[in-house]
Design an enzyme around this catalytic site. Sequence first.
Site, short mmCIF file in Angstrom:
data_model
loop_
_atom_site.label_atom_id
_atom_site.label_comp_id
_atom_site.label_asym_id
_atom_site.label_seq_id
_atom_site.Cartn_x
_atom_site.Cartn_y
_atom_site.Cartn_z
N GLU A 21 0.83 -1.20 0.00
CA GLU A 21 0.00 0.00 0.00
C GLU A 21 0.87 1.25 0.00
OE1 GLU A 21 -3.94 -0.63 2.45
OE2 GLU A 21 -2.21 -1.37 3.61
N TYR A 53 -10.71 28.32 4.70
CA TYR A 53 -10.73 26.94 4.22
C TYR A 53 -9.63 26.65 3.22
CZ TYR A 53 -13.82 28.81 0.53
OH TYR A 53 -14.38 29.54 -0.49
N ILE A 71 -4.54 5.67 8.74
CA ILE A 71 -5.20 6.92 8.39
C ILE A 71 -5.69 7.65 9.64
CG2 ILE A 71 -5.74 6.36 6.00
CD1 ILE A 71 -8.55 5.54 6.82
N GLU A 72 -5.80 6.93 10.75
CA GLU A 72 -6.12 7.58 12.02
C GLU A 72 -5.03 8.59 12.39
OE1 GLU A 72 -6.31 4.36 11.34
OE2 GLU A 72 -7.90 3.38 12.51
N LYS A 98 -10.61 5.81 2.39
CA LYS A 98 -9.66 5.14 1.50
C LYS A 98 -10.48 4.42 0.44
CE LYS A 98 -5.57 2.28 1.72
NZ LYS A 98 -4.64 1.64 2.65
#
Length: 120
Positions: A21, A53, A71-72, A98
């Site tokens: 990955e 933003y 991804i945390e 993802k």
Amino acid sequence: MINIALHGAEFFAYHGFYPEEQKLGCRFLIDIEVGFIPQTDLYDDKLSHTVDYEKVYTIACEEMKQPRKLIETVGHAVVDRIKAQFPFVKTIQVTIKKLNPPLLGKVAYSGVTINYPLIK
């Protein structure tokens, strides 16, 4: 309270637990919502009195460029940087999806949502 939001910001990045990955990469979508109470009168129409933003997007871009196993971890880094850039924010929600994760069957996305303040 005022909320600003970015929805569906798309990135190609190299996050993942498995070495494949991190080598091949994957597409991700990020949603970010930031809530704040204005410290001044917004009728003065100054960008410095709100959450920009564009800066939030730049934070997401920079963090997505840092390969991580979880991804945390990416989500927490985005939250921490938004808090540092805009110390007057009251709430932050970052969702990372993802797309097409490498699983045995077809899955549209896997994901994680990080909230600030943390609810215990």
